[in-house]
Write an enzyme that holds these catalytic residues in place. Structure first.
Site, PDB file in Angstrom:
ATOM      1  N   ASP A  89       0.866  -1.185   0.000  1.00  0.00           N
ATOM      2  CA  ASP A  89       0.000   0.000   0.000  1.00  0.00           C
ATOM      3  C   ASP A  89       0.902   1.234   0.000  1.00  0.00           C
ATOM      4  OD1 ASP A  89      -1.810   2.155   0.909  1.00  0.00           O
ATOM      5  OD2 ASP A  89      -3.207   0.526   1.346  1.00  0.00           O
ATOM      6  N   ILE A  90       0.642   2.193  -0.901  1.00  0.00           N
ATOM      7  CA  ILE A  90       1.526   3.370  -0.974  1.00  0.00           C
ATOM      8  C   ILE A  90       1.313   4.345   0.194  1.00  0.00           C
ATOM      9  CG2 ILE A  90       2.184   3.456  -3.423  1.00  0.00           C
ATOM     10  CD1 ILE A  90      -0.125   5.546  -3.746  1.00  0.00           C
ATOM     11  N   ASN A 131     -12.655  -3.474   3.492  1.00  0.00           N
ATOM     12  CA  ASN A 131     -13.729  -2.486   3.587  1.00  0.00           C
ATOM     13  C   ASN A 131     -14.749  -2.750   2.491  1.00  0.00           C
ATOM     14  OD1 ASN A 131     -12.512  -1.086   5.770  1.00  0.00           O
ATOM     15  ND2 ASN A 131     -11.126  -0.070   4.334  1.00  0.00           N
ATOM     16  N   GLN A 170     -14.284   2.158   2.139  1.00  0.00           N
ATOM     17  CA  GLN A 170     -13.789   1.636   0.854  1.00  0.00           C
ATOM     18  C   GLN A 170     -13.606   2.792  -0.129  1.00  0.00           C
ATOM     19  OE1 GLN A 170     -16.170  -1.409  -1.082  1.00  0.00           O
ATOM     20  NE2 GLN A 170     -14.590  -1.799  -2.623  1.00  0.00           N
ATOM     21  N   HIS A 189     -10.340  -6.005  -2.355  1.00  0.00           N
ATOM     22  CA  HIS A 189      -8.968  -6.193  -1.868  1.00  0.00           C
ATOM     23  C   HIS A 189      -8.983  -6.468  -0.379  1.00  0.00           C
ATOM     24  CE1 HIS A 189     -10.022  -1.911  -1.783  1.00  0.00           C
ATOM     25  NE2 HIS A 189      -9.272  -1.800  -0.694  1.00  0.00           N
ATOM     26  N   HIS A 211      -6.763  -6.008   3.010  1.00  0.00           N
ATOM     27  CA  HIS A 211      -5.609  -5.335   3.625  1.00  0.00           C
ATOM     28  C   HIS A 211      -4.923  -6.309   4.575  1.00  0.00           C
ATOM     29  CE1 HIS A 211      -6.694  -1.001   2.762  1.00  0.00           C
ATOM     30  NE2 HIS A 211      -7.883  -1.545   2.599  1.00  0.00           N
TER      31      HIS A 211
HETATM   32  P1  5GP Z   1      -9.766   1.007   0.730  1.00  0.00           P
HETATM   33  O1  5GP Z   1      -9.804   2.407   1.302  1.00  0.00           O
HETATM   34  O2  5GP Z   1     -10.543   0.938  -0.565  1.00  0.00           O
HETATM   35  O3  5GP Z   1     -10.116  -0.073   1.697  1.00  0.00           O
HETATM   36  O4  5GP Z   1      -8.233   0.746   0.396  1.00  0.00           O
HETATM   37  C1  5GP Z   1      -7.591   1.294  -0.707  1.00  0.00           C
HETATM   38  C2  5GP Z   1      -6.124   1.357  -0.386  1.00  0.00           C
HETATM   39  O5  5GP Z   1      -5.438   1.580  -1.598  1.00  0.00           O
HETATM   40  C3  5GP Z   1      -5.735   2.487   0.565  1.00  0.00           C
HETATM   41  O6  5GP Z   1      -5.131   1.969   1.727  1.00  0.00           O
HETATM   42  C4  5GP Z   1      -4.763   3.343  -0.256  1.00  0.00           C
HETATM   43  O7  5GP Z   1      -3.681   3.808   0.489  1.00  0.00           O
HETATM   44  C5  5GP Z   1      -4.322   2.393  -1.346  1.00  0.00           C
HETATM   45  N1  5GP Z   1      -3.964   3.026  -2.596  1.00  0.00           N
HETATM   46  C6  5GP Z   1      -4.588   4.063  -3.205  1.00  0.00           C
HETATM   47  N2  5GP Z   1      -3.979   4.363  -4.377  1.00  0.00           N
HETATM   48  C7  5GP Z   1      -2.947   3.481  -4.496  1.00  0.00           C
HETATM   49  C8  5GP Z   1      -1.941   3.286  -5.505  1.00  0.00           C
HETATM   50  O8  5GP Z   1      -1.868   3.984  -6.519  1.00  0.00           O
HETATM   51  N3  5GP Z   1      -1.055   2.286  -5.287  1.00  0.00           N
HETATM   52  C9  5GP Z   1      -1.094   1.507  -4.162  1.00  0.00           C
HETATM   53  N4  5GP Z   1      -0.168   0.549  -4.038  1.00  0.00           N
HETATM   54  N5  5GP Z   1      -2.026   1.653  -3.203  1.00  0.00           N
HETATM   55  C10 5GP Z   1      -2.941   2.637  -3.372  1.00  0.00           C
END
Ligand code: 5GP
Ligand code: ZN
Length: 138
Positions: free
Chosen positions: A32-33, A88, A95, A101, A103
């Site tokens: 995760d970035i 999420n 989300q 995905h 985590h």
């Molecule tokens: P969500 O919020 O949908 O559960 O998780 C999405 C995750 O993707 C977040 O933790 C966010 O930091 C990560 N993320 C967003 N953009 C990028 C990206 O361009 N590359 C990577 N590796 N992770 C990303």
């Protein structure tokens, strides 16, 4: 969001850079970035589906098998066995990317990593029984 505009589909197709740590026929795992803590990794199925509930059972199995591989690697290389596995499902719970995905979030001390809120409530048994009837799957 469709597959053409999906960020994770672009990562899967290697159209944009990412820090991939594992890849097989069905899944990919990359850092995760914006990590919650060191080693925060996302495990993603290669087939696009919007969230956990909309993902095919077999694909969910593949994601979990990859998650276990990644977690074992984190355990050994980063020296922690305290790990949150979280997905999420929906904007309301955080989300932001509409491609399912999981985590993998390692934790290194009590005040680092993911802090799940402890806002649990005490409910009487009548309410729990009513809810049990409503949710029971036959
Ligand atoms: P969500 O919020 O949908 O559960 O998780 C999405 C995750 O993707 C977040 O933790 C966010 O930091 C990560 N993320 C967003 N953009 C990028 C990206 O361009 N590359 C990577 N590796 N992770 C990303
Ligand atoms: Zn996608």
């Amino acid at each position: 969001m469709n597959e053409q505009s999906c960020l994770f589909c672009k990562i899967i197709l290697h159209q944009i850079p990412s820090y991939i740590i594992y890849e097989d026929e069905h899944t990919i795992a990359f850092l995760d970035i914006m990590p919650v803590d060191k080693g925060h990794t996302l495990v993603v199925p290669k087939i696009h589906s919007t969230n956990f509930i909309n993902t095919n059972d077999e694909i969910i199995s593949f994601v979990n098998i990859t998650a276990k591989k990644v977690a074992k690697r984190i355990e050994i290389q980063l020296n922690t066995s305290a790990i949150n596995f979280i997905s999420n499902n929906g904007i309301l719970v955080g989300q932001t990317i509409e491609h399912y995905h999981l985590h993998i979030i390692p934790k290194y001390s009590s005040n680092s990593g993911l802090q799940l809120p402890k806002n649990q409530i005490v409910v009487d048994s009548k309410k729990l029984t009513t809810l049990q009837k409503k949710l029971k799957i036959n």
